[in-house]
Design a protein around this motif. Structure first.
Motif, short mmCIF file in Angstrom:
data_model
loop_
_atom_site.label_atom_id
_atom_site.label_comp_id
_atom_site.label_asym_id
_atom_site.label_seq_id
_atom_site.Cartn_x
_atom_site.Cartn_y
_atom_site.Cartn_z
N SER A 176 0.84 -1.19 0.00
CA SER A 176 0.00 0.00 0.00
C SER A 176 0.88 1.24 0.00
O SER A 176 1.94 1.27 0.59
CB SER A 176 -0.90 -0.01 1.23
OG SER A 176 -1.51 1.24 1.39
N GLU A 189 -4.77 -6.62 3.28
CA GLU A 189 -5.20 -7.22 2.02
C GLU A 189 -5.79 -8.62 2.18
O GLU A 189 -6.40 -9.16 1.26
CB GLU A 189 -4.04 -7.26 1.02
CG GLU A 189 -2.84 -8.04 1.48
CD GLU A 189 -1.67 -7.88 0.49
OE1 GLU A 189 -1.69 -8.58 -0.53
OE2 GLU A 189 -0.78 -7.06 0.75
N THR A 248 -5.43 -2.06 2.80
CA THR A 248 -6.20 -1.81 1.57
C THR A 248 -7.49 -1.05 1.83
O THR A 248 -8.15 -0.62 0.89
CB THR A 248 -6.55 -3.15 0.88
OG1 THR A 248 -7.26 -3.98 1.79
CG2 THR A 248 -5.28 -3.86 0.41
#
Length: 786
Positions: A12, A36, A778
């Protein structure tokens, strides 16, 4: 697939989208970073805000699951699903905790009531959000036509039927076997179930009339303890687990390792939920059940911990003589005693409310009345006592910083019985079983007992009276639900149980752990998914030792050729594995039991009935019978028996997989297919998400990579959908798995994203430090006070 294969996702850049929600009850903002793999990392400024945010977040991901759990536990399914659930609701209400709530809360850690109140307040805050906005409401509610309900904190403690119950099924099965087979009863029972520690002689309690116990005596108990969307069979009651701890001298890094993979029914969504809870004084990550505050398996940056079932016998069936003129009275201690009767009304969607009477004796809920025999039956269960809500005791050890603090907290642990293992960065590893062990003076709990006062519990044995180990000389300790009592443990005087699990998973784990001193995290994942079957190894060795004549039967020759050099690994792509499992479960096992029954001198017309008792699921393919019995019966496996069963297995495989041997693979039969509990009621709108799979699977119920199956379709019914390996001290190097995904909302990207990696035996990083979490974030959720 190793954990490394799943850790290569894009990092990220810190620009993950942020959603902001207002949550009543918070004193300060709480930040949730979702990585994630769908793991939420909660950061709060106070413990109270943390527990409230945990409840809110659990509902965000698993609202339909936990709402259904609450309704099932409180006996409120009929209120929204219709009259066909009224019997389930009545049964559930029988097994609610009905004691004093002040005594109940005081039996846990000092903060448990406050934690639970904050947690349920968070759940209710999300319920309000979901009721008001469809975007936050899982689609099942609209498809089934009802709204999620609010919680009371007492709901968490009063509901007991979700715990892993133990012994009562065996207790009654044992009694019915003795009832039905007369002089042969004890020998037939020895074939049905191995009792440990042994040798153990069955003694029918004085005053117990086995003939009065009906076949259906446990029907109500099963309605209460098995979800109505799961068939009430032994194959559905799958539990167990593996765990181990390795000291630094056994690892490649010199740091301890802790591994845990609890086994339960393979379901959609899964039972476990992973979360990271961080606030001043606590920073813990791991898994629990989404409907409960806190976590039960994981680490807190100071200590790693995990458990497997330590199958304490916490239940007894009491058999009463009831008054001929008033079946509501039972004979106790020389006089007639009145049952307590409670009238309750069960609300019913689309119908009239159902009024029902619940009866209780001094021992517990009455599950069967037989007035024509002047008899009644009730269950006494330790898990109905104060402080025994399953897993709620884990709140007392989440902040433990030392092994001593952790083991001291286990003094409060009640249910279910657990093998708790732990490891700390200073190198300490240990094992401490925990759970409430009833004291049964003069009797052992292996059979039902008269309810006349002659067979009472005399309190409980102290947790400190159970064995424990710290820093074992061998440098490791493992448990897999096997009989792990030391040879000098006085089980006759302080009975834990005589109904332990088969030892083969533990023996294979011990074999592997003893062989090396360079273990790492990936190695532990491979052992958690190891499909070596020790029963297969022994059975094939016996087969080879028989030196069957080659050339008499081409089918037998073919089978021998496949099995001769096989490594006993039940790999999904193995032809030998599928031959062995079909031969062993569907042909050899029934043949050995049939031969043993004939050797007992059982009349021929009784052998088929006895065989159904020994293979209780009614199908020879069931993966629930005890391999200990099969191995003990191997001397009965004559050359003719082996030849006949092998030929039958080849013919069976041709029916199942065709004549093309290239298609013979274990994973072609053995598979994972996940079904939503209400797939049949949700309609075509749910077609894309109410059924997942099938995916090929290796293993069986006898392998460390547990993948038990039942029925004729070889579908995996139990095993480890959650796995964890902790690198103790280098916490970010830990890994986990949670199938089919973290979320129970089919609209979420994390609803089924872990199903294929799980089926392929993979894992993902269980990140702990804020820096690493930020790299893999995320999505962000900011919860603000109202």
């Amino acid at each position: 697939m190793s954990n490394r294969a799943l850790s290569d996702g894009a990092l990220s850049d810190g620009a993950a989208p942020t959603d902001t929600l207002t949550v009543p009850g918070l004193d300060a903002p709480v930040e949730i970073l979702i990585d994630e793999w769908g793991v939420p990392h909660l950061y709060a400024e106070s413990a109270d805000d943390l527990w409230l945010a945990q409840g809110f977040n659990a509902a965000r991901d698993r609202l339909f699951q936990i709402d259904l759990w609450r309704r099932r536990g409180l006996g409120l399914l009929s209120e929204v699903l219709g009259p066909q659930y009224a019997a389930h609701d009545r049964a559930a209400r029988l097994f609610l905790y009905r004691g004093d709530m002040a005594e109940e809360w005081s039996a846990y850690g000092p903060d448990t009531r406050r934690i639970t109140a904050a947690f349920t307040a968070g759940v209710n805050a999300y319920v309000d959000l979901a009721r008001g906005q469809e975007a936050y409401r899982p689609p099942e509610f609209d498809l089934l036509g009802y709204q999620p309900a609010h919680w009371d904190p007492s709901d968490v403690a009063r509901i007991r039927s979700h715990g892993l119950v133990a012994n009562l099924e065996d207790e009654v099965a044992r009694a019915l076997t003795l009832r039905d087979f007369g002089e042969h009863g004890p020998a037939v029972e020895d074939l049905r179930k191995t009792r440990e520690p042994g040798p153990h002689t069955i003694r029918i309690p004085d005053g117990l009339d086995l003939s009065v116990i009906p076949d259906d005596v446990l029907d109500v108990y099963r309605l209460a303890t098995v979800p109505p969307w799961v068939a009430s069979t032994p194959a559905s009651r799958l539990d167990g687990s593996n765990n181990w701890v390795l000291a630094g001298e056994r690892t490649a890094t010199g740091r301890p390792l802790l591994a845990n993979d609890p086994h339960r029914a393979v379901a959609l969504p899964g039972l476990r939920y992973i979360a990271h809870l961080s606030a001043p004084g606590i920073d813990v990550i791991g898994a629990g059940e989404p409907l409960l505050p806190g976590l039960s398996i994981g680490h807190n940056g100071h200590l790693a911990f995990g458990f497997t079932i330590f199958p304490i016998d916490q239940e007894d069936l009491y058999v009463y003589r009831t008054h001929p003129d008033d079946p509501g009275k039972y004979w106790y201690d020389g006089r007639w005693e009145e049952m307590t009767t409670v009238e309750e009304t069960i609300p019913v969607a689309g119908g009239e409310p159902v009024t029902t009477l619940l009866r209780f004796t001094r021992h517990g809920p009455v599950i069967r009345e037989l007035p024509e025999r002047n008899a009644a039956f009730a269950v006494r269960a330790a898990w109905l006592e104060p402080g025994m809500a399953p897993y709620l005791g884990s709140t007392s050890y989440l902040a433990a910083r030392t092994p001593d603090e952790f083991t001291a907290a286990l003094e409060r642990w009640g249910a279910p019985g657990e093998n708790q293992v732990y490891a700390s960065p200073d190198g300490t590893i240990g094992w401490r079983p925990a759970g409430r062990v009833p004291n049964r003076p003069g009797w052992d709990g292996t059979l039902p007992v008269p309810g006349d006062g002659s067979h009472e519990w005399d309190g409980h044995h102290l947790v400190s009276s159970l064995p424990q180990v710290r820093d074992p000389e061998q440098g490791w300790f493992a448990t897999a639900n096997e009989c792990n009592l030391p040879a000098d443990y006085p089980n006759a005087d302080r009975t834990v149980t005589y109904d332990w699990y088969a030892p083969y998973r533990h023996r294979r784990i011990a074999e592997a752990l003893s062989a090396r001193t360079d273990w790492n995290v990936d190695d532990c994942v491979r052992l958690q998914t190891d499909y070596t079957s020790l029963p297969a190894r022994e059975i094939v060795a016996h087969l080879v030792g028989q030196k069957l004549t080659i050339g008499q039967d081409p089918a037998v020759d073919e089978a021998l050729g496949l099995l001769d050099d096989w490594d006993a690994v039940l790999a999904a792509d193995s032809a030998a594995a599928v031959l062995f499992e079909v031969w062993y479960r569907r042909h050899l096992r029934p043949a050995l039991r049939r031969a043993a029954l004939a050797e007992l001198g059982l009349p021929r017309d009784r052998i088929a009935t006895a065989l159904r008792r020994l293979l209780p699921t009614g199908t020879p393919s069931a993966d629930t019978a005890d391999a200990r019995t099969d191995l003990r019966l191997l001397p009965l496996a004559t050359a003719d028996l082996l030849r006949d069963t092998l030929a039958a297995a080849i013919a069976d495989l041709e029916e199942l997989l065709g004549s093309d041997r290239e298609r013979w693979r274990w994973g072609k039969l053995h598979h994972a297919r996940l079904t939503h509990p209400f797939a049949g009621r949700l309609g075509p709108e749910a077609a894309d998400w109410a059924l997942l799979g099938p995916l090929p699977r290796g293993g069986s119920g006898d392998t460390p990579g547990a993948a038990a199956y039942a029925g004729t379709d070889f579908r995996q019914t139990g095993g480890a959908t959650f796995r964890m390996v902790v690198d103790v001290g280098d916490w970010d190097n830990s890994v986990a798995m949670n199938s089919p995904g973290q979320s129970g909302d089919p609209r979420s990207p994390h609803y089924q994203d872990l199903f294929r990696p799980w089926a392929a035996d993979g894992s993902f990083p269980l990140l702990y430090s804020r820096r690493r979490i930020e790299q893999h974030t995320t999505a962000r959720l900011l919860l603000r006070p109202a």
